[in-house]
Design an enzyme around this catalytic site. Structure first.
Site, mmCIF file in Angstrom:
data_model
loop_
_atom_site.group_PDB
_atom_site.id
_atom_site.type_symbol
_atom_site.label_atom_id
_atom_site.label_comp_id
_atom_site.label_asym_id
_atom_site.label_seq_id
_atom_site.Cartn_x
_atom_site.Cartn_y
_atom_site.Cartn_z
ATOM 1 N N LYS A 114 -3.226 -2.257 16.096
ATOM 2 C CA LYS A 114 -2.541 -1.577 17.186
ATOM 3 C C LYS A 114 -3.540 -1.049 18.196
ATOM 4 O O LYS A 114 -4.718 -0.868 17.890
ATOM 5 C CB LYS A 114 -1.619 -0.488 16.669
ATOM 6 N N GLU A 120 0.828 -1.218 0.000
ATOM 7 C CA GLU A 120 0.000 0.000 0.000
ATOM 8 C C GLU A 120 0.858 1.261 0.000
ATOM 9 O O GLU A 120 2.063 1.215 0.272
ATOM 10 C CB GLU A 120 -0.944 0.006 1.211
#
Ligand code: PSU
Ligand code: MN
Length: 303
Positions: A159, A25
């Site tokens: 996260k 990406e």
């Protein structure tokens, strides 16, 4: 072939030769890391993919086209330009029609990889259900994409700027397999453990490749999360990172940060508060994902 796709020479040749290809990406370059570490990391990650037997295809929007594979100059431009839009699913049509520079998120990269027939995608971390989503409704479009687009995402888990438990619940509801690579627990990006067990464990790339093949052979639409923990020597202390994330979340709220700016704001804040340690960890885990992702792509290609 889709009229909006434009392949680099390296990727075009790899496709013709039937070689394994790994999608990468560009939001992580433009909005996830500072310059110049972002460009350097992007280059190194591409090389790691090559060294492990696959061909890298970094994906981005340029001048009305979806680029599958970027040149060195294009990587530099995405790392060092202020006017690059963060492109998720909703943004693709507009940004291509108006010929703007767009850095693709996990969701948009999955869409573009799927259009190009690339099934394995490597990144750092996926977006998820944000803490407080029960009132803000901030849930990353990455999760809906995983529910519908046939691309596997190799990452280091979610996260803890996110609500990891709710992110797993969302993925379960949508029928997205989460496979722990040599782990029984979802890794939490900067740390190897999150405290949240996951359902599947794979100790080699063939198990992952076989699982994906069977899922798609069955016609089960959607992606998969391959969760690969950060190497032990690179992980941050959980107490340090937890307190810093708590601070970053407070600052985001105090500053009224919303929508697509939330994740980049939190990443930059965490970097600042860890005095750069989070960036070093982020780079290490992406490289580690590139090794594993390339091997999975090779195994998937052999099947
Ligand atoms: N998590 C990271 N680094 C990143 C991102 C997420 O550790 O760069 C980026 C990815 O491109 C991901 C996007 O798809 O943020 C999610 O943004 P949002 O939460 O706005 O959907
Ligand atoms: Mn969001």
């Amino acid at each position: 072939m889709n009229q909006y796709l434009s392949y680099s020479e390296e990727v075009k040749q790899a496709m013709e030769a039937g070689k394994p290809i790994v999608a990468l990406e560009s939001t992580i370059i433009s909005h996830g890391m500072p310059y110049p570490q972002n460009v350097q990391t992007a280059r190194e990650v591409e090389q790691i993919v090559r060294d492990n037997g696959a061909v890298p295809a970094t994906i981005a929007l340029i001048d009305g086209m979806i680029k599958i594979g970027l040149s060195d100059e294009e990587l530099e431009m995405f790392g060092n330009s202020k006017n690059v839009a963060k492109a998720s699913r909703r943004d693709l049509g507009y940004l291509l029609a108006t010929k703007q520079l767009g850095a693709t998120t996990v969701a948009a990269t999955m869409i573009c990889a799927d259009l190009a027939g690339i099934r394995i995608f490597v990144t750092g971390g996926i977006g998820g259900v944000h803490r407080g989503a029960e009132t803000t409704m901030d849930i990353s479009a990455d999760l809906e994409e995983l529910a519908q687009t046939n691309v596997a995402v190799v990452c280091a888990g979610a996260k803890s700027i996110l609500d990891i438990g709710l992110t797993l619940e969302y993925l379960e509801t949508k029928g997205v397999p989460v496979i722990g690579y040599e782990t029984d627990e979802l890794p939490a990006f900067y740390t190897r453990k999150s405290g949240f067990p996951i359902n599947f464990r794979a100790d080699d790339e063939k198990t992952v490749a076989d699982t994906l093949r069977v899922k798609w052979d069955l016609g089960l639409q959607g992606g998969a999360v391959i969760a690969n923990p950060i190497p032990a020597q690179d992980e941050l202390e959980p107490e340090l990172i937890d307190s810093i994330i708590a601070k970053a979340l407070k600052e985001a709220e105090a500053n009224g940060v919303k929508g697509k700016d939330t994740t980049p704001f939190l990443l930059a804040k965490v970097k600042e508060l860890t005095e750069g340690k989070s960036l070093v960890a982020n780079i290490a885990l992406v490289k580690n994902n590139a090794v594993v992702g390339a091997k999975i792509a090779v195994a998937f290609n052999q099947g």
